[in-house]
Scaffold this motif. Structure first.
Motif, PDB file in Angstrom:
ATOM      1  N   GLU A 250       1.221  -0.825  -0.022  1.00 38.52           N
ATOM      2  CA  GLU A 250      -0.263   0.010  -0.220  1.00 38.52           C
ATOM      3  C   GLU A 250       0.992   1.207   0.111  1.00 38.52           C
ATOM      4  O   GLU A 250       0.288   2.435  -0.693  1.00 38.52           O
ATOM      5  CB  GLU A 250      -0.938   0.356   1.490  1.00 38.52           C
ATOM      6  CG  GLU A 250      -2.015   1.179   1.282  1.00 38.52           C
ATOM      7  CD  GLU A 250      -3.012   1.031   2.657  1.00 38.52           C
ATOM      8  OE1 GLU A 250      -3.628   2.343   2.820  1.00 38.52           O
ATOM      9  OE2 GLU A 250      -2.720  -0.083   3.320  1.00 38.52           O
TER      10      GLU A 250
ATOM     11  N   ARG B  98       0.825   4.816  -2.866  1.00 40.82           N
ATOM     12  CA  ARG B  98       1.012   5.996  -2.086  1.00 40.82           C
ATOM     13  C   ARG B  98       2.212   6.499  -3.073  1.00 40.82           C
ATOM     14  O   ARG B  98       2.624   7.443  -3.080  1.00 40.82           O
ATOM     15  CB  ARG B  98       0.645   6.390  -1.183  1.00 40.82           C
ATOM     16  CG  ARG B  98      -0.298   5.754  -0.488  1.00 40.82           C
ATOM     17  CD  ARG B  98      -1.391   6.001   0.661  1.00 40.82           C
ATOM     18  NE  ARG B  98      -2.099   5.781   1.190  1.00 40.82           N
ATOM     19  CZ  ARG B  98      -2.317   5.170   1.761  1.00 40.82           C
ATOM     20  NH1 ARG B  98      -1.584   4.006   2.513  1.00 40.82           N
ATOM     21  NH2 ARG B  98      -3.672   4.995   2.456  1.00 40.82           N
ATOM     22  N   SER B  99       3.550   6.130  -2.437  1.00 42.08           N
ATOM     23  CA  SER B  99       4.829   6.620  -3.188  1.00 42.08           C
ATOM     24  C   SER B  99       4.847   7.358  -4.719  1.00 42.08           C
ATOM     25  O   SER B  99       5.619   7.758  -5.357  1.00 42.08           O
ATOM     26  CB  SER B  99       6.459   5.314  -1.994  1.00 42.08           C
ATOM     27  OG  SER B  99       5.612   6.095  -0.855  1.00 42.08           O
TER      28      SER B  99
ATOM     29  N   ALA C 122       2.373   9.269  -5.962  1.00 42.02           N
ATOM     30  CA  ALA C 122       3.152  10.368  -6.153  1.00 42.02           C
ATOM     31  C   ALA C 122       4.289  11.405  -6.918  1.00 42.02           C
ATOM     32  O   ALA C 122       4.327  12.289  -7.007  1.00 42.02           O
ATOM     33  CB  ALA C 122       2.964  10.805  -4.576  1.00 42.02           C
TER      34      ALA C 122
ATOM     35  N   LEU D 205      -8.262   2.078  -2.303  1.00 40.56           N
ATOM     36  CA  LEU D 205      -6.597   3.003  -2.588  1.00 40.56           C
ATOM     37  C   LEU D 205      -6.789   3.420  -3.736  1.00 40.56           C
ATOM     38  O   LEU D 205      -6.236   4.738  -3.913  1.00 40.56           O
ATOM     39  CB  LEU D 205      -5.535   1.628  -2.046  1.00 40.56           C
ATOM     40  CG  LEU D 205      -4.651   2.124  -2.555  1.00 40.56           C
ATOM     41  CD1 LEU D 205      -4.101   3.515  -1.512  1.00 40.56           C
ATOM     42  CD2 LEU D 205      -3.918   0.606  -2.231  1.00 40.56           C
TER      43      LEU D 205
ATOM     44  N   GLU E 220      -8.634   7.152  -3.596  1.00 43.12           N
ATOM     45  CA  GLU E 220      -8.235   7.445  -2.904  1.00 43.12           C
ATOM     46  C   GLU E 220      -6.724   8.520  -3.584  1.00 43.12           C
ATOM     47  O   GLU E 220      -6.634   9.079  -3.770  1.00 43.12           O
ATOM     48  CB  GLU E 220      -7.048   7.114  -0.992  1.00 43.12           C
ATOM     49  CG  GLU E 220      -6.140   7.616  -0.996  1.00 43.12           C
ATOM     50  CD  GLU E 220      -5.263   6.990   0.109  1.00 43.12           C
ATOM     51  OE1 GLU E 220      -4.102   7.399   0.223  1.00 43.12           O
ATOM     52  OE2 GLU E 220      -5.823   6.151   0.753  1.00 43.12           O
ATOM     53  N   LEU E 221      -6.317   7.159  -4.227  1.00 37.27           N
ATOM     54  CA  LEU E 221      -5.089   7.554  -5.168  1.00 37.27           C
ATOM     55  C   LEU E 221      -5.540   8.904  -6.299  1.00 37.27           C
ATOM     56  O   LEU E 221      -4.942   9.634  -6.943  1.00 37.27           O
ATOM     57  CB  LEU E 221      -4.384   6.461  -6.294  1.00 37.27           C
ATOM     58  CG  LEU E 221      -3.485   5.911  -4.440  1.00 37.27           C
ATOM     59  CD1 LEU E 221      -3.086   4.363  -5.049  1.00 37.27           C
ATOM     60  CD2 LEU E 221      -2.285   6.444  -3.700  1.00 37.27           C
TER      61      LEU E 221
ATOM     62  N   GLU F  38       5.992   2.905   5.066  1.00 35.74           N
ATOM     63  CA  GLU F  38       6.826   4.168   3.830  1.00 35.74           C
ATOM     64  C   GLU F  38       8.010   4.166   3.459  1.00 35.74           C
ATOM     65  O   GLU F  38       8.937   4.224   2.456  1.00 35.74           O
ATOM     66  CB  GLU F  38       6.274   5.416   4.420  1.00 35.74           C
ATOM     67  CG  GLU F  38       4.868   6.033   4.387  1.00 35.74           C
ATOM     68  CD  GLU F  38       4.058   4.851   5.142  1.00 35.74           C
ATOM     69  OE1 GLU F  38       4.599   4.075   5.721  1.00 35.74           O
ATOM     70  OE2 GLU F  38       2.913   4.742   4.387  1.00 35.74           O
TER      71      GLU F  38
END
Length: 262
Positions: free
Chosen positions: A21, A25-26, A29, A47, A50-51, A222
């Motif tokens: 997950e 996200r990374s 981004a 997810l 959200e993204l 992360e």
């Protein structure tokens, strides 16, 4: 630093929680399109939403996938949307462990679940993408999320450690087999990372899971995702063979400095 990842497509297994997950996200981004896969459809759909809201210029594709099924893996890869057919980065992240059990006490279904997920799933996904990446002019990058458990062992961790030793062996072997191609292969081996890993290991027993990280500051998803970004964003002539990432105070798989509670 990560400009090379803009517009690239990243396929992530086990993206419903933890490291997977965080990688989704990374990379989103960083401007990458992401294909997020996992068995838990509701989580990856959430997810995805959200993204897409956070990164409207990034393509996000969520698909339910059980990596232990070669048929499912091949079907999912073959049916990727036209604009996501070229996958530049594969992150083999799906993995788990069940129990902290002496070898003689492991049940056949527990053994099968760990081996099928951690090892066969990684093999099936890698088999599906290597031919495609070889045909791509820019090649591709495969990141196998392994563990320091692939370098050393600990009591009652025999089956899990065996799968991660095997991941290390596969990754090193592929470095020979892919040497004459534009496909890079890396192993990313974390130490203690606080995710759902220990909750799954202890069958949802939060007290046991929390004790694993007592007296220390563990890594989080992360931290590993940032390392994956670094690996994938290197110039084409740079191949990160392996990255071992541990929290401060973890000197080995069996030695962790823990502060005494006051």
């Amino acid at each position: 630093m990560f400009k090379r990842l803009q517009g690239q497509t990243v396929f992530i297994t086990g993206a419903s929680a933890g490291i997977g997950e965080a990688c989704a996200r990374s990379f989103a981004a960083a401007g990458s399109n992401v294909i997020i896969t996992a068995r838990r459809t509701d989580r990856i759909e959430a997810l995805k939403a959200e993204l897409e809201q956070a990164h409207p210029n990034v393509r996000v594709h969520a698909v339910t996938l059980d990596v232990t099924s070669k048929e499912q893996v091949d079907q999912v890869v073959a049916s990727l949307p036209d604009d996501l057919q070229q996958v530049d980065v594969l992150i083999n992240n799906a993995g788990l462990v069940l129990g902290l059990i002496p070898l003689v006490d492991y049940k056949p279904d527990q053994i099968d679940t760990i081996i099928n997920t951690n090892l066969k799933g990684l093999i099936y996904c890698t088999q599906a993408f290597i031919p495609r990446m070889k045909q791509q002019t820019a090649g591709g990058t495969i990141i196998n999320v392994s563990s320091i458990s692939g370098h050393d062992v600990y009591p009652n961790g025999s089956i899990y450690c065996a799968t991660k030793f095997a991941v290390d062996a596969i990754t090193r072997t592929l470095r020979y087999e892919l040497a004459n191609s534009n496909v890079r292969i890396s192993a990313l081996s974390p130490g203690f990372v606080e995710t759902e890993f220990s909750m799954v290991r202890f069958d949802g027993d939060k007290k046991k899971a929390d004790k694993v990280y007592q007296g220390m500051t563990p890594l989080i998803g992360e931290d590993i995702a940032e390392t994956a970004l670094f690996i994938a964003s290197r110039p084409p002539h740079v191949e990160v063979a392996e990255a071992i990432v541990v929290p401060k105070g973890q000197a080995s798989i069996n030695y962790i400095y823990r502060k005494e509670e006051s």
